[in-house]
Design an enzyme around this catalytic site. Sequence first.
Site, PDB file in Angstrom:
ATOM      1  N   LYS A  77       0.842  -1.197   0.000  1.00  0.00           N
ATOM      2  CA  LYS A  77       0.000   0.000   0.000  1.00  0.00           C
ATOM      3  C   LYS A  77       0.880   1.251   0.000  1.00  0.00           C
ATOM      4  O   LYS A  77       0.697   2.152  -0.798  1.00  0.00           O
ATOM      5  CB  LYS A  77      -0.886  -0.050   1.251  1.00  0.00           C
ATOM      6  CG  LYS A  77      -1.856   1.061   1.415  1.00  0.00           C
ATOM      7  CD  LYS A  77      -2.831   0.710   2.541  1.00  0.00           C
ATOM      8  CE  LYS A  77      -3.534   1.941   3.057  1.00  0.00           C
ATOM      9  NZ  LYS A  77      -4.467   1.613   4.148  1.00  0.00           N
ATOM     10  N   GLU A 100      -4.533  -7.549  15.208  1.00  0.00           N
ATOM     11  CA  GLU A 100      -4.053  -6.219  14.835  1.00  0.00           C
ATOM     12  C   GLU A 100      -5.218  -5.220  14.944  1.00  0.00           C
ATOM     13  O   GLU A 100      -5.007  -4.035  15.178  1.00  0.00           O
ATOM     14  CB  GLU A 100      -3.462  -6.218  13.418  1.00  0.00           C
ATOM     15  CG  GLU A 100      -2.489  -5.064  13.204  1.00  0.00           C
ATOM     16  CD  GLU A 100      -1.609  -5.225  11.977  1.00  0.00           C
ATOM     17  OE1 GLU A 100      -0.388  -5.297  12.121  1.00  0.00           O
ATOM     18  OE2 GLU A 100      -2.165  -5.285  10.860  1.00  0.00           O
TER      19      GLU A 100
HETATM   20  C1  G6Q Z   1      -2.526  -4.119   8.159  1.00  0.00           C
HETATM   21  C2  G6Q Z   1      -1.315  -3.375   8.401  1.00  0.00           C
HETATM   22  C3  G6Q Z   1      -0.038  -4.039   7.933  1.00  0.00           C
HETATM   23  C4  G6Q Z   1       0.313  -3.748   6.490  1.00  0.00           C
HETATM   24  C5  G6Q Z   1       1.772  -4.146   6.269  1.00  0.00           C
HETATM   25  C6  G6Q Z   1       2.219  -3.924   4.854  1.00  0.00           C
HETATM   26  O1  G6Q Z   1      -3.629  -3.750   8.417  1.00  0.00           O
HETATM   27  O2  G6Q Z   1      -1.470  -2.096   7.940  1.00  0.00           O
HETATM   28  O3  G6Q Z   1      -0.027  -5.423   8.136  1.00  0.00           O
HETATM   29  O4  G6Q Z   1      -0.529  -4.425   5.636  1.00  0.00           O
HETATM   30  O5  G6Q Z   1       2.591  -3.426   7.148  1.00  0.00           O
HETATM   31  O6  G6Q Z   1       2.094  -2.582   4.504  1.00  0.00           O
HETATM   32  P1  G6Q Z   1       2.239  -2.115   3.023  1.00  0.00           P
HETATM   33  O7  G6Q Z   1       1.139  -2.728   2.234  1.00  0.00           O
HETATM   34  O8  G6Q Z   1       2.163  -0.629   3.062  1.00  0.00           O
HETATM   35  O9  G6Q Z   1       3.575  -2.605   2.546  1.00  0.00           O
END
Ligand code: G6Q
Length: 554
Positions: A219, A367
Amino acid sequence: MSTTVAEGTPSQEIKPLTERKAWATLTAHAEAMRNVHLRTLFADDPARGERFTAEAAGLFLDYSKNRITAETLQLLFELAAESGLAERIAAMFRGDKINMTEKRAVLHTALRAPNDATIFVDGNNVVPDVHQVLDKMTAFANRVRSGDWKGHTGKPIRNVINIGIGGSDLGPVMAYEALRHYSDRSMTFRFDSNVDSTDFAESVQGLNAEETLFIVSSKTFTTLETMTNANTARAWMLKELGGDESAIAKHFVAVSTNAVEVSKFGIDTANMFGFWDWVGGRYSMDSAIGLSTMIAVGPENFRAMLAGFHEIDEHFRTAPFEKNLPVLLGLLTVWYINLFGANTVAILPYEQYLKRFPAYLQQLTMESNGKHVTLEGARVNYETCPIYWGEPGTNGQHSFYQLIHQGTRLIPCDFIAFAKTLNPLGSHHDILLANVFAQAEALAFGKTADQVRAEGTPEWLVPHRVFEGNRPSNVILTDKLTPEVLGKLVALYEHSVFVQGTVWRVNSFDQWGVELGKALAQRIIPELESTAEPKLTHDSSTNNLIRRYRKTKA
Ligand code: G6Q
């Protein structure tokens, strides 16, 4: 105290949990229920096995083997009402910024809304954007699956490696394993998440780079593990394909919200699949983060999964609490955690394809609700999220079930079972299902000392062979594991988490608890890598461990 729970949400008077009226009544009621055995509950009310059930969208929930009565349920519903659950559900679905610490809407439900729905975030209807991305994923997945998308040397893609971590990994891995039956068996799917180099090494082991596509799923596109793995993958690809940088565009695509970083990495943003800040990582397996799932099982199956999610969304949004599966599951968890002192919930799928489902749920639940302050920032004076864990049946039976049956802890269990198997073989499935029903029965009713004696057991052995019973469980029974059913199951738990978080009044959608360790690691990395002896200013334990590591690796 009147509180505004989120921007744009009309406030409802929500008292702290232990000051809610239903809390006091529930506490007294729990005392009265503490020594009531499920044997008595069933003997007093022989129809409870039919009555304490609910069904929605083809998911049948038997919750009769819980230590509850009709009064318990009534009080739990009152607690839900006093917690503002109805209003919170409405607020989430309409796109209010209920993730108040990050000032974001929480709209994973929009990811599976039909294309004629309208859901507004900051004045924009997000549904057309969702469908635009879905269409783009569909076109791409079809090109890869058909062999039309060619690698740098003109060979079709046969291997797909998703690079991502946390929410950008657990959902895709779980969904791939769960839907493997529906996947293109001529293709290989792997998932590289851990920054441990072994994970990358094993992910590419035996694969021909010419036929390999990396999906960098992040993300933020800044996550340390993912970017480290993505850079290693990039270097590996260039080395394997002779160093021509133009190969990257053919072998890397991205799923991200960060076009700038994607572009910097060398991925053409035309091959970037977007999503939005109103999709939390652990709620994103049905967004573009599911691109590997779509390539594996095909767009039609992926959309069937979305339809399954949506069916449960609608059920959760509209069904009265008494018939609402996520509400029932969520409130029963609150009952055991807060009023019976349970610390964990076991998730026990009797379906080999769901082997990663408990691991997936660990992130979704813990989480989300592993929080110690309320929306108002006050320290809670009650327990919040339990530890979720589990393994597929029947393997768990030959491992940790002993503790559930005869240990000292109360462990509510969710059994998940399917009436039909995807791989019929002789009597395997009847044996499997017999075990589900037997385990739930044994946990609830146990075996008394008299029953053990009647079997001719010598007196000294009797205590060892007694099963106290009164161990609660839910049984979720459905037809068979299809993409639709997978979507329904995930949505069921997503919303159960929401119900729990609402009663506990925590923000289920942030995850500040992962930040500190990340920041400290960034500080320690140069201390491990520096050639000169670094000046260490941590505590004596951390300093010592760093020195020892440096010495050993040298
Ligand atoms: C989930 C969290 C976390 C996230 C990871 C990867 O709800 O936000 O698990 O998905 O830290 O993040 P990125 O997709 O930004 O790499």
